[in-house]
Design a protein around this motif. Structure first.
Motif, PDB file in Angstrom:
ATOM      1  N   TRP A   1       0.794  -1.241   0.087  1.00 23.05           N
ATOM      2  CA  TRP A   1      -0.148  -0.029   0.024  1.00 23.05           C
ATOM      3  C   TRP A   1       0.898   1.289  -0.144  1.00 23.05           C
ATOM      4  CZ3 TRP A   1      -0.341   3.866   3.457  1.00 23.05           C
ATOM      5  CH2 TRP A   1      -1.340   4.773   3.570  1.00 23.05           C
ATOM      6  N   GLY A   2       1.888   1.243   1.131  1.00 20.81           N
ATOM      7  CA  GLY A   2       2.564   2.477   0.928  1.00 20.81           C
ATOM      8  C   GLY A   2       3.439   2.556  -0.367  1.00 20.81           C
ATOM      9  N   CYS A   3       3.942   1.580  -1.093  1.00 20.82           N
ATOM     10  CA  CYS A   3       4.746   1.551  -2.351  1.00 20.82           C
ATOM     11  C   CYS A   3       3.626   2.466  -3.437  1.00 20.82           C
ATOM     12  CB  CYS A   3       5.240   0.372  -2.719  1.00 20.82           C
ATOM     13  SG  CYS A   3       6.544   0.052  -1.827  1.00 20.82           S
ATOM     14  N   ARG A   4       2.611   1.963  -3.243  1.00 22.24           N
ATOM     15  CA  ARG A   4       1.499   2.412  -4.290  1.00 22.24           C
ATOM     16  C   ARG A   4       1.196   3.818  -4.111  1.00 22.24           C
ATOM     17  NH1 ARG A   4      -3.070  -0.263  -3.470  1.00 22.24           N
ATOM     18  NH2 ARG A   4      -2.405  -1.520  -2.029  1.00 22.24           N
ATOM     19  N   GLN A   5       1.022   4.358  -2.852  1.00 18.75           N
ATOM     20  CA  GLN A   5       0.927   5.643  -2.412  1.00 18.75           C
ATOM     21  C   GLN A   5       2.042   6.441  -3.031  1.00 18.75           C
ATOM     22  OE1 GLN A   5      -2.170   6.964  -1.104  1.00 18.75           O
ATOM     23  NE2 GLN A   5      -2.768   4.974  -1.786  1.00 18.75           N
ATOM     24  N   ALA A   6       3.304   5.992  -2.755  1.00 12.54           N
ATOM     25  CA  ALA A   6       4.282   6.619  -3.075  1.00 12.54           C
ATOM     26  C   ALA A   6       4.507   6.981  -4.644  1.00 12.54           C
ATOM     27  CB  ALA A   6       5.586   6.210  -2.520  1.00 12.54           C
ATOM     28  N   ASP A   7       4.323   5.897  -5.141  1.00 11.90           N
ATOM     29  CA  ASP A   7       4.573   5.775  -6.964  1.00 11.90           C
ATOM     30  C   ASP A   7       3.375   6.703  -7.211  1.00 11.90           C
ATOM     31  OD1 ASP A   7       6.394   3.542  -6.478  1.00 11.90           O
ATOM     32  OD2 ASP A   7       5.035   2.346  -7.039  1.00 11.90           O
ATOM     33  N   GLU A   8       2.059   6.476  -6.860  1.00 15.50           N
ATOM     34  CA  GLU A   8       1.043   7.648  -7.459  1.00 15.50           C
ATOM     35  C   GLU A   8       1.520   9.135  -7.138  1.00 15.50           C
ATOM     36  OE1 GLU A   8      -2.647   6.391  -5.859  1.00 15.50           O
ATOM     37  OE2 GLU A   8      -2.582   4.292  -6.798  1.00 15.50           O
ATOM     38  N   GLY A   9       2.263   9.238  -5.864  1.00 17.02           N
ATOM     39  CA  GLY A   9       2.513  10.754  -5.908  1.00 17.02           C
ATOM     40  C   GLY A   9       3.989  11.102  -6.514  1.00 17.02           C
ATOM     41  N   HIS A  10       4.474  10.051  -6.924  1.00 13.43           N
ATOM     42  CA  HIS A  10       5.677  10.349  -7.629  1.00 13.43           C
ATOM     43  C   HIS A  10       6.732  10.819  -6.389  1.00 13.43           C
ATOM     44  CE1 HIS A  10       4.085  10.137 -11.540  1.00 13.43           C
ATOM     45  NE2 HIS A  10       3.165  11.020 -10.912  1.00 13.43           N
ATOM     46  N   LEU A  11       6.757   9.825  -5.192  1.00 12.66           N
ATOM     47  CA  LEU A  11       7.686  10.389  -3.879  1.00 12.66           C
ATOM     48  C   LEU A  11       8.586   9.165  -3.830  1.00 12.66           C
ATOM     49  CD1 LEU A  11       4.527  11.275  -1.758  1.00 12.66           C
ATOM     50  CD2 LEU A  11       6.224  12.786  -2.927  1.00 12.66           C
TER      51      LEU A  11
END
Length: 90
Positions: A23-33
Motif C-alpha cells: 500500500w505504501g509503495c503504491r501511494q508513493a508511486d502515485e505521488g511520484h515520491l
C-alpha cells in the motif's frame, strides 16, 4: 503521507508487513515520491522485496534499562512509473 510502517509482534509472520508496504509503495508511486526508511534486520527482507536500496547501517546505542544496542539499515526506494509497480506475492 505516512511516516512509519510497523507490525505489532502479535501479528508478525502473517505477511501483514507486505500488505502494508505494498500500500505504501503504491501511494508513493502515485505521488511520484521517494521512500526513505530504516529497517530492522528482521524487517529488511520486506524492504528488499520492494526494490529498496541499502545506504548503510546505523548503530543505535543501548539505553540502560530499556534496550540493548541494535542496528538498523538505512534504505531508499525511487518511485516506479505507472504500470511498473511491484506486486507482492501475498
Amino acid at each position: 503521507m505516512g511516516e512509519f510502517i510497523a507490525v505489532d509482534q502479535a501479528y508478525q509472520n502473517t505477511r501483514l508487513a507486505f500488505t502494508l508496504f505494498d500500500w505504501g509503495c503504491r501511494q508513493a508511486d502515485e505521488g511520484h515520491l521517494w521512500m526513505y526508511g530504516d529497517a530492522s534486520m528482521k524487517g529488511l527482507p520486506v524492504w528488499r522485496h520492494y526494490g529498496c536500496e541499502e545506504r548503510g547501517v546505523i548503530r543505535i546505542p543501548a539505553r540502560l534499562g530499556c534496550f540493548e544496542t541494535y542496528d538498523v539499515v538505512a534504505l531508499v526506494r525511487a518511485p516506479k512509473p505507472r504500470g511498473l509497480q511491484d506486486k507482492a506475492k501475498l
